[in-house]
Design a protein around this motif. Structure first.
Motif, PDB file in Angstrom:
ATOM      1  N   ASP A   1     -42.853 -20.035  14.991  1.00  0.00           N
ATOM      2  CA  ASP A   1     -41.973 -20.386  13.924  1.00  0.00           C
ATOM      3  C   ASP A   1     -40.270 -19.122  15.045  1.00  0.00           C
ATOM      4  OD1 ASP A   1     -43.744 -21.407  12.309  1.00  0.00           O
ATOM      5  OD2 ASP A   1     -44.027 -19.791  11.444  1.00  0.00           O
ATOM      6  N   PHE A   2     -40.677 -18.510  15.253  1.00  0.00           N
ATOM      7  CA  PHE A   2     -39.836 -17.665  15.987  1.00  0.00           C
ATOM      8  C   PHE A   2     -39.112 -18.323  17.023  1.00  0.00           C
ATOM      9  CE2 PHE A   2     -38.914 -13.652  19.106  1.00  0.00           C
ATOM     10  CZ  PHE A   2     -37.700 -13.818  17.945  1.00  0.00           C
ATOM     11  N   PHE A   3     -39.839 -19.159  18.269  1.00  0.00           N
ATOM     12  CA  PHE A   3     -38.619 -19.444  19.189  1.00  0.00           C
ATOM     13  C   PHE A   3     -37.843 -20.560  18.202  1.00  0.00           C
ATOM     14  CE2 PHE A   3     -42.081 -18.979  22.186  1.00  0.00           C
ATOM     15  CZ  PHE A   3     -41.902 -17.884  22.709  1.00  0.00           C
ATOM     16  N   HIS A   4     -36.526 -21.421  18.951  1.00  0.00           N
ATOM     17  CA  HIS A   4     -35.906 -21.827  18.467  1.00  0.00           C
ATOM     18  C   HIS A   4     -36.522 -22.927  18.824  1.00  0.00           C
ATOM     19  CE1 HIS A   4     -32.647 -24.905  18.152  1.00  0.00           C
ATOM     20  NE2 HIS A   4     -31.939 -24.142  17.434  1.00  0.00           N
ATOM     21  N   PRO A   5     -36.893 -24.491  18.645  1.00  0.00           N
ATOM     22  CA  PRO A   5     -37.326 -25.081  19.110  1.00  0.00           C
ATOM     23  C   PRO A   5     -36.635 -26.661  20.298  1.00  0.00           C
ATOM     24  CG  PRO A   5     -36.819 -26.384  16.942  1.00  0.00           C
ATOM     25  CD  PRO A   5     -36.238 -24.508  16.602  1.00  0.00           C
ATOM     26  N   GLN A   6     -35.759 -25.491  20.329  1.00  0.00           N
ATOM     27  CA  GLN A   6     -35.061 -26.032  21.725  1.00  0.00           C
ATOM     28  C   GLN A   6     -34.590 -24.784  22.574  1.00  0.00           C
ATOM     29  OE1 GLN A   6     -31.572 -27.729  19.249  1.00  0.00           O
ATOM     30  NE2 GLN A   6     -31.250 -29.228  21.217  1.00  0.00           N
TER      31      GLN A   6
ATOM     32  N   PHE B   1     -36.847 -20.875  28.309  1.00  0.00           N
ATOM     33  CA  PHE B   1     -37.190 -20.411  29.161  1.00  0.00           C
ATOM     34  C   PHE B   1     -37.343 -20.262  30.422  1.00  0.00           C
ATOM     35  CE2 PHE B   1     -39.036 -21.366  24.966  1.00  0.00           C
ATOM     36  CZ  PHE B   1     -39.350 -19.774  24.321  1.00  0.00           C
ATOM     37  N   VAL B   2     -37.185 -19.182  30.947  1.00  0.00           N
ATOM     38  CA  VAL B   2     -36.684 -19.309  32.491  1.00  0.00           C
ATOM     39  C   VAL B   2     -37.323 -17.709  33.104  1.00  0.00           C
ATOM     40  CG1 VAL B   2     -34.752 -18.196  34.566  1.00  0.00           C
ATOM     41  CG2 VAL B   2     -34.297 -19.646  32.016  1.00  0.00           C
ATOM     42  N   HIS B   3     -38.330 -17.947  34.460  1.00  0.00           N
ATOM     43  CA  HIS B   3     -38.979 -17.183  34.787  1.00  0.00           C
ATOM     44  C   HIS B   3     -39.334 -17.267  36.498  1.00  0.00           C
ATOM     45  CE1 HIS B   3     -41.082 -16.802  31.213  1.00  0.00           C
ATOM     46  NE2 HIS B   3     -41.087 -17.980  30.975  1.00  0.00           N
ATOM     47  N   MET B   4     -39.704 -16.070  36.850  1.00  0.00           N
ATOM     48  CA  MET B   4     -39.816 -16.574  38.113  1.00  0.00           C
ATOM     49  C   MET B   4     -39.854 -17.952  38.780  1.00  0.00           C
ATOM     50  SD  MET B   4     -41.281 -12.697  39.398  1.00  0.00           S
ATOM     51  CE  MET B   4     -41.834 -13.283  39.908  1.00  0.00           C
TER      52      MET B   4
ATOM     53  N   LYS C   1     -33.586 -16.876  15.620  1.00  0.00           N
ATOM     54  CA  LYS C   1     -34.310 -17.184  16.119  1.00  0.00           C
ATOM     55  C   LYS C   1     -34.395 -17.871  17.746  1.00  0.00           C
ATOM     56  CE  LYS C   1     -36.399 -20.445  12.784  1.00  0.00           C
ATOM     57  NZ  LYS C   1     -37.379 -20.082  12.669  1.00  0.00           N
ATOM     58  N   LEU C   2     -34.804 -16.666  18.058  1.00  0.00           N
ATOM     59  CA  LEU C   2     -34.119 -17.187  20.024  1.00  0.00           C
ATOM     60  C   LEU C   2     -34.352 -18.127  20.582  1.00  0.00           C
ATOM     61  CD1 LEU C   2     -34.931 -15.036  22.421  1.00  0.00           C
ATOM     62  CD2 LEU C   2     -38.048 -16.020  22.566  1.00  0.00           C
ATOM     63  N   ALA C   3     -34.084 -18.365  20.862  1.00  0.00           N
ATOM     64  CA  ALA C   3     -32.658 -19.767  21.734  1.00  0.00           C
ATOM     65  C   ALA C   3     -32.855 -19.218  23.163  1.00  0.00           C
ATOM     66  CB  ALA C   3     -31.546 -19.942  21.664  1.00  0.00           C
ATOM     67  N   ASN C   4     -32.912 -18.277  23.834  1.00  0.00           N
ATOM     68  CA  ASN C   4     -33.331 -17.958  25.269  1.00  0.00           C
ATOM     69  C   ASN C   4     -34.195 -17.232  25.854  1.00  0.00           C
ATOM     70  OD1 ASN C   4     -32.255 -17.339  28.504  1.00  0.00           O
ATOM     71  ND2 ASN C   4     -32.214 -19.405  28.525  1.00  0.00           N
TER      72      ASN C   4
ATOM     73  N   GLY D   1     -39.202 -25.522  28.311  1.00  0.00           N
ATOM     74  CA  GLY D   1     -38.493 -25.465  26.814  1.00  0.00           C
ATOM     75  C   GLY D   1     -39.963 -24.797  25.742  1.00  0.00           C
ATOM     76  N   THR D   2     -39.746 -25.152  24.598  1.00  0.00           N
ATOM     77  CA  THR D   2     -40.317 -24.619  23.740  1.00  0.00           C
ATOM     78  C   THR D   2     -42.126 -24.645  23.939  1.00  0.00           C
ATOM     79  OG1 THR D   2     -38.574 -23.736  22.179  1.00  0.00           O
ATOM     80  CG2 THR D   2     -40.902 -23.650  21.530  1.00  0.00           C
ATOM     81  N   ASP D   3     -42.285 -26.091  23.923  1.00  0.00           N
ATOM     82  CA  ASP D   3     -43.311 -26.983  23.799  1.00  0.00           C
ATOM     83  C   ASP D   3     -44.682 -26.026  24.950  1.00  0.00           C
ATOM     84  OD1 ASP D   3     -42.982 -27.894  21.670  1.00  0.00           O
ATOM     85  OD2 ASP D   3     -42.446 -29.923  22.275  1.00  0.00           O
TER      86      ASP D   3
END
Length: 151
Positions: free
Chosen positions: A52-57, A60-63, A135-138, A68-70
């Motif tokens: 519910d909190f993450f924007h569907p689009q 996410f950038v990791h090491m 919503k969290l977008a990035n 994307g969200t899914d």
């Protein structure tokens, strides 16, 4: 009479500016609260709250890459990355219209692929305001080369 009108106008302008400042402080506090909740939901692997909190689009950038969200929700749900504890050392928020940018300097204790790791990060969180709320977008992690406070 002119002076009274000028004083009234100055008072009105000051009231408007104070209202804007209070609204900005309320928004900053709300974003900080959402960020803290996010860290807890991630630690708890609470995928339903995060969905519910993450924007569907969202991105996410990791090491180890970006996605994307899914995929992020699947990774959290499966424990592929378990965000056990984020020690937050500093937080700043800038609001630009319907976008908020939060910076966290953290030390993250996580379990990645069954191995426990601790890393210092600067985390950028970008929020967008929608009718249903923020919503969290990035969410982007940048590993820091310097030691964090308390290490």
């Amino acid at each position: 009479m002119k002076q009274l009108k000028v004083v009234k106008n100055v008072v009105l302008v000051l009231m408007v500016l104070m209202t804007i400042q209070l609204h900005a402080q309320d928004t900053e506090s709300k974003i900080k609260e959402l960020s803290a909740n996010k860290w807890q939901w991630m630690a708890d692997k609470n995928v339903s709250e995060l969905k519910d909190f993450f924007h569907p689009q969202a991105q996410f950038v990791h090491m180890g890459g970006s996605w994307g969200t899914d995929r992020e929700l699947a990774i959290i749900g499966s424990g592929g990355i378990w965000y056990k504890k984020a020690d937050v050392h500093s937080v700043s928020v800038d609001v630009i219209g319907d976008t908020a940018i939060l910076l966290n300097q953290i030390t993250l204790l996580a379990e990645v692929g069954g191995k426990e790791v601790t890393n210092p990060f600067m985390v950028t969180e970008v929020y967008v305001k929608e009718e249903s709320g923020w919503k969290l977008a990035n969410l982007s992690f940048v590993k820091l080369l310097t030691r964090q406070p308390g290490e």
